[in-house]
Design a protein around this motif. Structure first.
Motif, short mmCIF file in Angstrom:
data_model
loop_
_atom_site.label_atom_id
_atom_site.label_comp_id
_atom_site.label_asym_id
_atom_site.label_seq_id
_atom_site.Cartn_x
_atom_site.Cartn_y
_atom_site.Cartn_z
N VAL A 1 55.13 37.65 48.49
CA VAL A 1 53.93 36.97 48.01
C VAL A 1 53.56 37.44 46.59
CG1 VAL A 1 51.45 36.66 48.44
CG2 VAL A 1 53.06 36.57 50.34
N ALA A 2 53.83 38.71 46.31
CA ALA A 2 53.53 39.21 44.96
C ALA A 2 54.61 40.21 44.54
CB ALA A 2 52.16 39.87 44.95
N ILE B 1 52.06 45.18 43.64
CA ILE B 1 51.45 45.34 44.96
C ILE B 1 52.41 46.14 45.83
CG2 ILE B 1 50.68 44.09 47.04
CD1 ILE B 1 48.91 43.46 44.66
N PRO C 1 54.37 44.24 49.50
CA PRO C 1 53.71 42.94 49.71
C PRO C 1 54.31 42.17 50.90
CG PRO C 1 55.16 42.86 47.81
CD PRO C 1 55.22 44.26 48.31
N TYR D 1 49.44 32.24 54.54
CA TYR D 1 48.13 32.43 53.94
C TYR D 1 47.80 31.16 53.17
CZ TYR D 1 50.16 36.94 54.86
OH TYR D 1 50.80 37.98 55.47
N ILE E 1 51.85 34.74 44.28
CA ILE E 1 51.18 35.00 43.00
C ILE E 1 52.25 35.56 42.06
CG2 ILE E 1 49.27 36.23 41.87
CD1 ILE E 1 48.43 37.13 44.75
N VAL F 1 48.57 31.32 40.62
CA VAL F 1 48.34 31.41 42.05
C VAL F 1 48.84 30.09 42.62
CG1 VAL F 1 46.63 31.80 43.86
CG2 VAL F 1 46.27 32.75 41.58
N ILE G 1 45.82 40.65 39.81
CA ILE G 1 46.75 40.28 40.89
C ILE G 1 46.34 40.98 42.19
CG2 ILE G 1 49.16 40.53 41.68
CD1 ILE G 1 50.06 39.82 38.92
N LYS G 2 45.97 42.24 42.08
CA LYS G 2 45.54 42.98 43.29
C LYS G 2 44.33 42.31 43.93
CE LYS G 2 47.16 47.67 42.63
NZ LYS G 2 47.28 48.06 41.22
N TYR H 1 45.44 39.09 45.62
CA TYR H 1 46.26 39.40 46.81
C TYR H 1 45.36 39.89 47.96
CZ TYR H 1 49.96 41.45 49.67
OH TYR H 1 50.80 41.75 50.70
N ASP H 2 44.43 40.77 47.62
CA ASP H 2 43.55 41.34 48.65
C ASP H 2 42.74 40.27 49.35
OD1 ASP H 2 44.35 43.86 48.34
OD2 ASP H 2 42.56 44.61 47.30
N VAL I 1 45.45 37.82 51.28
CA VAL I 1 46.46 38.36 52.19
C VAL I 1 45.94 39.55 53.00
CG1 VAL I 1 48.82 39.28 52.36
CG2 VAL I 1 48.27 37.58 50.63
#
Ligand code: ASP
Length: 477
Positions: free
Chosen positions: A251-252, A257, A260, A322, A327, A414, A465-466, A469-470, A473
């Motif tokens: 995903v990343a 990350i 991921p 998700y 990303i 994204v 990005i974090k 993602y958070d 995901v």
């Protein structure tokens, strides 16, 4: 946030469906087989999957475990360990010596020993003596770096064919380029399809083909993926399996990350968006040949063959796990903000501004606009040396009130087919960024509604990005 539908429950269903659909693909392939339809797969192995005899054995086991895996496309041996050299790089370096008239025998012997190690480890009796005599002669005659680099997959293909007991098909006789270096799709498809049909199970080395004059030409680096795709199309197989050293797409970026989540299924379109923004694994050009035929690509891990990997498909009944599929992003952009009163009423203003970039050979990435402003995003390294020429060009062509340049920006994409039908996706992204103290400099939503591009400062790249993602995901708020 709580105003949105309860994603957790909803996502659980989606996850169940994902597994079901992967199973469905495999079952339908099996059903086809039972109905007498030929089911065949192309299996392409990357360099790290064929770097040593041990890795060759894993590939051999994978191929033998499924009798529909009948067309094998190998890369050249890659790295056996972290600081090892790839054979392709060794060939380029060796040929550079030959071309400059230096002694290259030691370097060629090192390449030869990489292959000998594999042959010995597989306990084959094959000798590459004659092949290396021809290569040495051709290096002396300066046959070209394309020829030199192609020998990596050519020799690995010979070993693989011997190891499996499959036919060997030299890619130079079945993959053709036009004079301008583009693939001659028509000729390749006809010749390759006929050859594959008569050869049965075969090994076709990746990465190269031939020019109209018969000389060898390679694709760009990582191009064995393209060969796999071309073979898949010509043989009209059901699946193109691309075996590498990761269990598919993530995903990343794992450099941003930690650990991921993986992507089970991704569409060609989503993949294109993500690859363009820097998500690696597969050569970008390898999508087009199979896409035309609707052949799915399954990215698999040679070191973990039990993993399902990622399926790349034309379209799918599956929702992604998700709301977002992935990303990706890149640093190093500049924005050129052009302002002019009443710009909105001036027909052709945008064209005139962009012409200044075109005249200087600079391609633009995004052009968001306001009523009296227009911003052009470009790669900083491309733009840097020509900036004053471009600025002068904009003044000359468009006569703006002011031009402002901002540098050190990052763009983050994204991407997700699920975004279109999910309320509040953009809202969630931007509130997550605000909470992470990231200042958003640009927003651009693609018309397909499958991607949102966000511009931030280079320094905010990882934090942004974090945060995204958070929210999608990890907490799935
Ligand atoms: N061996 C070539 C490279 O290193 C092509 C490939 O592996 O796909 O780029």
């Amino acid at each position: 946030m709580t105003a949105y539908p309860p994603e957790r429950v909803w996502d659980k269903n989606k996850r169940g469906r994902t597994k079901q659909c992967v199973r469905f693909m495999e079952q339908s392939a099996r059903r086809n087989a039972q109905a007498g339809k030929t089911v065949a797969k192309v299996v392409k192995f990357g360099g790290s999957s064929l770097a040593s005899a041990e890795q060759f054995k894993k590939a051999g086991e994978i191929i033998r475990a499924d009798e529909t895996r009948i067309y094998v496309v190998p890369s050249a041996p890659g790295k056996r360990y972290k600081n090892d050299a790839k054979v392709t790089d060794m060939l380029y370096a060796c040929y550079a010596l030959a071309e400059s008239g230096s002694d290259f025998r030691k370097e060629l012997a090192e390449i030869r020993s990489r292959y000998q190690e594999i042959i010995d480890g597989l306990e084959l009796t094959l000798s590459l003596e004659e092949e290396f005599a021809v290569i040495e002669k051709n290096f002396r005659e300066k046959t070209g770096s394309n020829y030199a680099a192609s020998r990596g997959e050519y020799l690995n293909g010979i070993i693989m064919a011997e190891y499996l007991g499959f036919a060997f098909i030299d890619a130079a006789g079945v993959i053709f380029f036009h004079e301008d270096g583009t693939l001659d799709e028509e000729k390749t498809d006809v010749v390759l399809a006929a050859r594959l049909a008569e050869s049965g199970p075969s090994v076709i080395p990746g990465f190269y083909g031939s020019m109209p004059d018969g000389s060898v030409r390679t694709f760009s680096r990582g191009g064995s993926d393209i060969t796999g795709s071309i073979v898949a199309r010509a043989a009209k197989v059901d699946v193109y399996e691309n075996w590498t050293d990761v269990s598919g797409f993530l995903v990343a970026d794992p450099r941003v990350i930690e650990n991921p989540a993986g992507i089970d299924v991704i569409t060609y379109k989503e993949l294109r968006e993500l690859s363009y923004m820097g998500a690696g694994v597969l050569h970008e050009d390898s999508i087009f040949p199979v896409r035309q035929q609707g052949i799915p690509i399954n990215i698999r891990n040679t070191n973990a063959p039990e993993d399902n990997g990622t399926w790349i498909v034309g379209s799918t009944c599956q929702k992604s796990k998700y709301v977002i599929t992935g990303i990706a992003g890149k640093r190093g952009f500049c924005s050129i903000n052009v302002e002019k009163d009443m710009m909105n009423a001036e027909i052709g203003f945008g064209r005139k501004v962009l012409q200044a970039f075109e005249e200087n050979g600079i391609s633009f990435e995004h052009v968001p606009s306001g009523i009296d402003t227009l911003t052009v995003f470009v790669h900083q390294d491309e733009f840097m040396h020509k900036e004053q020429k471009v600025v002068a060009g904009i003044h000359r062509l468009a006569n703006p009130d002011s031009i402002e340049i901002e540098s050190d920006l990052a763009l983050i994409a994204v991407v997700g087919r699920g975004m279109k039908s999910t309320r509040g996706t953009a809202g969630r992204i931007f509130s997550a960024l605000a909470h992470a103290n990231v200042n958003v400099r640009m927003i651009d939503q693609g018309s397909s509604e499958q991607n949102i591009i966000i511009g931030v400062a280079n320094d905010d790249f990882a934090a942004a990005i974090k945060a995204i993602y958070d929210i999608f995901v990890v907490t799935r708020l």
